[in-house]
Design a protein around this motif. Structure first.
Motif: not given
Length: 477
Positions: A56-60, A298-302, A312-314
Motif C-alpha cells: 500500500d502506498g508504494d508507487h515503485y 521530475p515531471i509529475r502526474n503525467t 497523487f503519488n500514483a
C-alpha cells in the motif's frame, strides 16, 4: 544453496568487504529525508498484514506491477490484501535488474530473516510467516525502525501542520528522534487551484491577514519559528527547476493581489512570484541555520486516467528534461549575494545533469562550512546501482566525495531502511575496487574513516539536529 542476500552481497573485493563490515555496516542511520507518517509513528501503528505494510502506498511496486500487466484492482483497487500480495510475488521474478528485486529480498531478509526468493511458489509461506510476526512489538511502526539502528528520521511536513504527532513522539521517550521538515510547495505554487484556500488557512493559523508580500512573509516567518521550536532543521522543495527571475516588490504585490482576487497571471509572473518566495525563504533558513533541500527535475502526474482513479503519488511520474543550470545558478547566486544562502542539498533526477549539479554545488561552497552546498545522493529513479554509482563518480570527479552527507530513504515505507545498506555496499565496493586497481592507496584506516564520515559523521555534523526538542506552545502557531 547460498542465500541470494548473503554477508558479502555486492562486495566484489576483499578491500570492499573490509570497508563494509569493519567501517560501514554498524554505523547508525540518519535518515534526513523521508515521507514516513508521523501519525503512524506517534500511534505506533500495528500493521494487519504485509500488503498494508509493504505494498500500500508504494508507487515503485505499483509501476512494476502495471508494467507486467497486472490489473489495477490488484494494485490500488479493491482486491483482497492476500491477492494483492500474490500479484506482487508474481511480479518480483520478472523484476530482475530493477532495484526492486534487490530491495525486496534485502527487506525480507533484514526484517524477517527470510532468505527465500519471493515467487508465486513461496508467496503463501512468506505471507503467513511475515504476518505472524506483525503482531509482535518489534514489528510495529516504531519497532521496525528501532531494529534498523536508526538515530534520526526527518519527515516531510506541510507548513500548516500542527506537528502534534512530532510533539507526542518527542515526549514519548522513544530514543529515535523524529523531526519535521518544512515543505512549502503549497506556498510557492501560486498557479495551483488550491493556492487561495492555502493562504487563507495560513492566515487563520498565524492570525495574520495576508494582503501583500510583506504580510505573506510575516506569516511564513511565524511558521518557520514554530517548526524550529518543534525541532525542524531542514526544508525541502519539490520543483521542476529553480527560479531566479528579476522582480520588484511592486510587481510581486500586484501579482499576489491579482491571484488572491481570483485572477489569472502569466507564466512570467508565476516565475517571478516563485523567485521572490524562494529568496524570502532562503533568508529565513539562513537565520535558523537550516539546510535547504532542492529536489529538482521530475515531471509529475503525467497519466490523467491513473491520477483520477488513484490520486497523487500514483506512480505516474518520470524524469523531466528541464533546463537547470541558469536558473539554479541565479537562485544560489542571488541568495549568496545577500548573505542568505543556507546550507543546501541539490538533488538531481536526470542523469544527464549529474555533472551539472556536481559542479554547481562546488560554485557556492565556503563560509568555513564543510560541504556547504551538497550534490545530494541519487534520488527517485536514480537510487539504483547504476544511478548511485554514477552520482558517486560525478561527485568524486567534480568535488569531494569525502564531504558527502550520504544516503536517505525518501520513502513512505517502514521497510525501506535497507536502502542505506544498499548504498553503503555500493560505496564500499566502488572504493574497494579502486584500491585493488591501484587507483587508491591500500590505507584502510584512512579510507575507512572516509566511509564512516560519508555514512554517518558528515550528516550528524552538517545538520546539527537539536539534542532535545523544545516544548513548543500547544497552540498551532
Amino acid at each position: 544453496m547460498k542465500n541470494f542476500i548473503h554477508d558479502d552481497f555486492l562486495l566484489e573485493t576483499d578491500h570492499a568487504k573490509e570497508l563494509y563490515h569493519d567501517y560501514a555496516k554498524n554505523q547508525p542511520i540518519i535518515d534526513y529525508h523521508s515521507h514516513l507518517s508521523p501519525k503512524e509513528l506517534a500511534g505506533n501503528r500495528v500493521f494487519e498484514n504485509m500488503t498494508q505494510l509493504w505494498i500500500d502506498g508504494d508507487h515503485y511496486k505499483w509501476r512494476a506491477m502495471r508494467a507486467l500487466g497486472i490489473p489495477e484492482k490488484y494494485i490500488t483497487g479493491e482486491a483482497p490484501d492476500s491477492e494483492k500480495f500474490n500479484k506482487w510475488a508474481e511480479t518480483v521474478p520478472y523484476a530482475l535488474r530493477n532495484p526492486l528485486y534487490h530491495w525486496t529480498h534485502l527487506e525480507l531478509n533484514r526484517y524477517f530473516g527470510i532468505g527465500d526468493l519471493l515467487t508465486p511458489k513461496t508467496a503463501g509461506k512468506i505471507y503467513e510467516e511475515c504476518n505472524a510476526k506483525l503482531g509482535l512489538e518489534d514489528y510495529s511502526a516504531r519497532g521496525l525502525i528501532h531494529r534498523m539502528n536508526v538515530e534520526v528520521v526527518c519527515t516531510t511536513d506541510n507548513p500548516l501542520d500542527s506537528l502534534d504527532h512530532h510533539r507526542d513522539l518527542a515526549e514519548s521517550g522513544w530514543p529515535v528522534k523524529v523531526l519535521p521538515t518544512f515543505r512549502p510547495d503549497g506556498l510557492i505554487t501560486i498557479e495551483g487551484a488550491a493556492f487561495i484556500d492555502y493562504l487563507s488557512s495560513l492566515s487563520k493559523i498565524t492570525n495574520i491577514k495576508i494582503i501583500d508580500f510583506e504580510t505573506l512573509g510575516q506569516a511564513i516567518k511565524k511558521r518557520v519559528e514554530y517548526f524550529h521550536k518543534n525541532g525542524c532543521r531542514l526544508s525541502d522543495h519539490g520543483l521542476p527547476h529553480a527560479y531566479a527571475m528579476d522582480f520588484t516588490e511592486a510587481e510581486i504585490n500586484n501579482i499576489l493581489s491579482e491571484r488572491l482576487q481570483g485572477g489569472t497571471i502569466s507564466k512570467k509572473e508565476v516565475a517571478q512570484y516563485k523567485s521572490a518566495v524562494l529568496g524570502l525563504l532562503g533568508g529565513l533558513y539562513t537565520e535558523k541555520n537550516w539546510t535547504m533541500q532542492l529536489h529538482l527535475g521530475p515531471i509529475r502526474n503525467t497519466n490523467e486516467v491513473i491520477l483520477s482513479k488513484v490520486g497523487f503519488n500514483a506512480g505516474v511520474d518520470s524524469i523531466g528534461d528541464f533546463q537547470q543550470a541558469e536558473q539554479l545558478a541565479g537562485l544560489l547566486n542571488g541568495l549568496n549575494n545577500k548573505g542568505h544562502l543556507p546550507k543546501t542539498v541539490l538533488y538531481n533526477s536526470n542523469p544527464n545533469d549529474n555533472e551539472l549539479f556536481a559542479t554547481m554545488a562546488g560554485n557556492f561552497n565556503g563560509d568555513g562550512i564543510k560541504g556547504k552546498v551538497q550534490f545530494g545522493a541519487a534520488w527517485w529513479f536514480l537510487d539504483q546501482m547504476d544511478g548511485i554509482t554514477n552520482q558517486l563518480n560525478a561527485l568524486s570527479n567534480m568535488g569531494l566525495l569525502s564531504c558527502s552527507v550520504g544516503m536517505l530513504t525518501d520513502s513512505r515505507s517502514f521497510l525501506s531502511f535497507p536502502r542505506h545498506e544498499y548504498y553503503r555496499r555500493i560505496l564500499c565496493n566502488l572504493l574497494g575496487k579502486d584500491i585493488k586497481a591501484g587507483l587508491l592507496p591500500n590505507d584502510m584506516e584512512w579510507i575507512g574513516k572516509i566511509v564512516r564520515d560519508i555514512t554517518y559523521n558528515n550528516a550528524k555534523d552538517f545538520f546539527q539536529f537539536p539534542s532535545y526538542v523544545e516544548k513548543a506552545p500547544l497552540e498551532n502557531g
